[in-house]
Design a protein around this motif. Structure first.
Motif, PDB file in Angstrom:
ATOM      1  N   TYR B  19       0.854  -1.183   0.000  1.00 49.21           N
ATOM      2  CA  TYR B  19       0.000   0.000   0.000  1.00 49.21           C
ATOM      3  C   TYR B  19       0.890   1.233   0.000  1.00 49.21           C
ATOM      4  CZ  TYR B  19      -4.562   2.116   0.425  1.00 49.21           C
ATOM      5  OH  TYR B  19      -5.728   2.803   0.145  1.00 49.21           O
ATOM      6  N   ASN B  20       0.253   2.361  -0.345  1.00 52.49           N
ATOM      7  CA  ASN B  20       0.946   3.649  -0.397  1.00 52.49           C
ATOM      8  C   ASN B  20       2.069   3.609  -1.420  1.00 52.49           C
ATOM      9  OD1 ASN B  20       0.882   6.261   0.473  1.00 52.49           O
ATOM     10  ND2 ASN B  20       2.205   5.942   2.237  1.00 52.49           N
ATOM     11  N   LEU B  21       1.674   3.397  -2.659  1.00 47.64           N
ATOM     12  CA  LEU B  21       2.623   3.255  -3.759  1.00 47.64           C
ATOM     13  C   LEU B  21       3.097   4.623  -4.230  1.00 47.64           C
ATOM     14  CD1 LEU B  21       3.683   0.861  -5.555  1.00 47.64           C
ATOM     15  CD2 LEU B  21       1.969   1.566  -7.209  1.00 47.64           C
ATOM     16  N   GLY B  22       4.387   4.722  -4.478  1.00 45.91           N
ATOM     17  CA  GLY B  22       4.963   5.951  -5.018  1.00 45.91           C
ATOM     18  C   GLY B  22       6.262   5.637  -5.716  1.00 45.91           C
ATOM     19  N   TYR B  23       6.978   6.686  -6.092  1.00 48.96           N
ATOM     20  CA  TYR B  23       8.240   6.480  -6.792  1.00 48.96           C
ATOM     21  C   TYR B  23       9.295   7.413  -6.212  1.00 48.96           C
ATOM     22  CZ  TYR B  23      11.715   6.156 -10.451  1.00 48.96           C
ATOM     23  OH  TYR B  23      12.895   5.953 -11.133  1.00 48.96           O
ATOM     24  N   ASP B  24      10.417   6.828  -5.825  1.00 48.40           N
ATOM     25  CA  ASP B  24      11.542   7.559  -5.261  1.00 48.40           C
ATOM     26  C   ASP B  24      12.506   7.892  -6.396  1.00 48.40           C
ATOM     27  OD1 ASP B  24      13.891   8.380  -4.104  1.00 48.40           O
ATOM     28  OD2 ASP B  24      13.796   6.951  -2.446  1.00 48.40           O
ATOM     29  N   ALA B  25      12.504   9.167  -6.809  1.00 48.14           N
ATOM     30  CA  ALA B  25      13.312   9.547  -7.974  1.00 48.14           C
ATOM     31  C   ALA B  25      14.805   9.495  -7.665  1.00 48.14           C
ATOM     32  CB  ALA B  25      12.915  10.949  -8.420  1.00 48.14           C
ATOM     33  N   ASN B  26      15.202   9.818  -6.444  1.00 54.65           N
ATOM     34  CA  ASN B  26      16.639   9.814  -6.126  1.00 54.65           C
ATOM     35  C   ASN B  26      17.231   8.411  -6.203  1.00 54.65           C
ATOM     36  OD1 ASN B  26      16.591  12.538  -5.729  1.00 54.65           O
ATOM     37  ND2 ASN B  26      16.259  12.377  -3.516  1.00 54.65           N
ATOM     38  N   ASN B  27      16.503   7.454  -5.662  1.00 47.04           N
ATOM     39  CA  ASN B  27      16.995   6.071  -5.680  1.00 47.04           C
ATOM     40  C   ASN B  27      16.463   5.286  -6.863  1.00 47.04           C
ATOM     41  OD1 ASN B  27      18.469   6.244  -3.204  1.00 47.04           O
ATOM     42  ND2 ASN B  27      16.502   6.284  -2.145  1.00 47.04           N
ATOM     43  N   GLN B  28      15.644   5.916  -7.672  1.00 48.53           N
ATOM     44  CA  GLN B  28      15.039   5.279  -8.841  1.00 48.53           C
ATOM     45  C   GLN B  28      14.429   3.919  -8.460  1.00 48.53           C
ATOM     46  OE1 GLN B  28      18.025   5.323 -11.955  1.00 48.53           O
ATOM     47  NE2 GLN B  28      17.532   7.433 -12.421  1.00 48.53           N
ATOM     48  N   ALA B  29      13.591   3.978  -7.464  1.00 46.03           N
ATOM     49  CA  ALA B  29      12.989   2.749  -6.941  1.00 46.03           C
ATOM     50  C   ALA B  29      11.551   3.021  -6.527  1.00 46.03           C
ATOM     51  CB  ALA B  29      13.784   2.261  -5.730  1.00 46.03           C
TER      52      ALA B  29
END
Lengths: 308, 119
Positions: B19-29
């Motif tokens: 749950y709480n899906l997102g995207y971490d641009a710094n770690n590209q994950a």
């Protein structure tokens, strides 16, 4: 500081006790029942950031299943319709506002994360016309997948206005190259009716390019309910430090109580493992068979400031 | 002596989801949180607790009429060295993508010698 003899004895006893306990741990085959598979719904509607109005669909899986990421649900029919709450506490939905969301992706997010994430397609063709919530309105989320129908209603309350944010409580962060930092305090007037609930998010240097509500920062121990502070002027300082000169965008979200309750239960359920885990069940707001999740209406009031 | 006890009832997860899906641009994950799904309350039973202890006492001079008397006690706790779980838990490593059940136990086989005396 000199350590006393008794303190040293106590420390050694404690160390030996812990070592003794830890050494008596072995792998153990815990046979778990198979779980009823659930449709997991994560839906958002807000009045300020159209690209953050989206729905994520996935499925739960058995505890020992090898896949650690979500089992995306593709090819579902997902719609959001705007309406109003009538005096008799029923809803009147405006069919002309019905928007069908489609699986798509934001440019900064890789295609591998595209499945199961539904956006208003106008975001990519005519962004100014994309789905945007209006405060005071209610929104009906409907989902059709595998021949089953699911729905949920959320409201965009009149937002509590964030008056200002300020930089306070300056300190040197020894864990971050001795950077000078400050904490952010938010100021707002809680309405005089009891039962107002808020959530707080912020965007700053470290998460500026992230995507999704999960990509913003949030203090999971400081959601706001006015049970004890009804009608007061609120000055809330978050414990996170921000580098001097950083630009902070602070979001104050007014949410319905059921949305607040869901996120409270989520905060209790996350990172909840190990020997002292508590079995928390999320406070579902979705109607349908074998479904769990929340359609979150966020009435946003935001402020931006450079940390001084 | 033989000790037996039914295992404790626990509420264990039966499933999980993200749950709480997102995207971490710094770690590209991707960003997500694993949440446990639970079935019925107390629907898991821990293994039974049991162990056997033995002990005997040796008195060198049982007929002695002296004021000072002593005896030796030899005992073995948990004779067959059963690892009775004190508690169990599921150890999940998101990075390594492993889930492993763990049990923590106290007191394996423990011999004991006691010298008792009276005066």
């Amino acid at each position: 500081m000199k350590t006393s003899f008794y303190t040293r004895i106590w420390n050694w006893l404690l160390l030996l006790s812990v070592a003794g306990i830890l050494s008596c741990e072995k792998n153990f085959d815990i046979k778990l029942d198979s779980a009823q598979q659930l449709l997991i719904v994560e839906g958002y509607i807000n009045n300020e950031i159209p690209e953050y109005n989206y729905v994520v669909l996935s499925r739960s899986q058995d505890y020992y299943a090898p896949d650690f990421q979500s089992l995306a649900v593709s090819n579902a029919t997902v719609t959001i319709t705007e309406g109003v709450l009538l005096p008799d506490q029923t809803y009147s939905w405006d069919a002309a506002t019905k928007v069908q969301l489609r699986e798509a992706n934001q440019p900064q997010v890789p295609d591998s994360l595209r499945q199961g994430v539904y956006f208003d397609p106008r975001l990519f063709t005519s962004p100014s016309q994309a789905l945007r919530g209006t405060t005071g309105k209610y929104y009906l989320l409907e989902i059709e997948t595998d021949g089953k129908h699911y729905s949920s209603v959320t409201g965009l309350l009149q937002p509590v206005i964030l008056d200002s944010i300020s930089s306070d409580y300056h300190f040197i962060d020894a864990e971050d190259n001795n950077k000078p930092k400050a904490r952010i305090t938010a100021y707002y007037q809680d309405p005089d009716t009891i039962g107002n609930t808020q959530m707080y998010f912020w965007r700053y240097e470290a998460n500026r390019n992230n995507f999704g509500w999960a990509g913003l920062s949030r203090n999971r121990r400081a959601n706001g309910a006015d049970d004890l502070t009804n009608g007061q002027y609120i000055k809330l300082t978050q414990n996170q430090g921000f580098a001097i000169g950083d630009t902070v965008h602070y979001f104050l979200m007014s949410v319905e109580r059921k949305v607040y309750n869901f996120w409270e239960s989520y905060d209790k359920a996350r990172d909840n493992e190990g020997p002292f885990a508590t079995p928390v069940t999320l406070q579902n707001t979705i109607t349908g068979e074998n479904v769990l999740g929340c359609f979150s209406g966020f009435s946003v009031s935001s402020r931006q400031s450079v940390v001084k | 002596v033989f000790v037996y006890g039914t295992g404790n009832a626990l509420t264990m997860p039966t499933g999980r989801f993200t749950y709480n899906l997102g995207y971490d641009a710094n770690n590209q994950a991707p960003i997500f949180t694993n949440i446990n799904q639970y079935g019925g309350i107390n629907d898991y039973r821990m293994p039974a607790y049991h162990r056997m202890d033995i002990a005997f006492t040796y008195t060198p001079k049982p007929e002695s009429t002296k004021r000072f008397k002593s005896s030796w006690n030899f005992s073995i706790y948990n004779l067959y060295n059963r690892y009775n779980p004190y508690f169990i838990y599921l150890d999940t490593d998101d990075g390594e993508r492993t889930i492993q059940g763990k049990k923590v136990f106290l007191f394996p086989i423990m011999p004991g010698v006691t010298w008792n005396f009276k005066f």
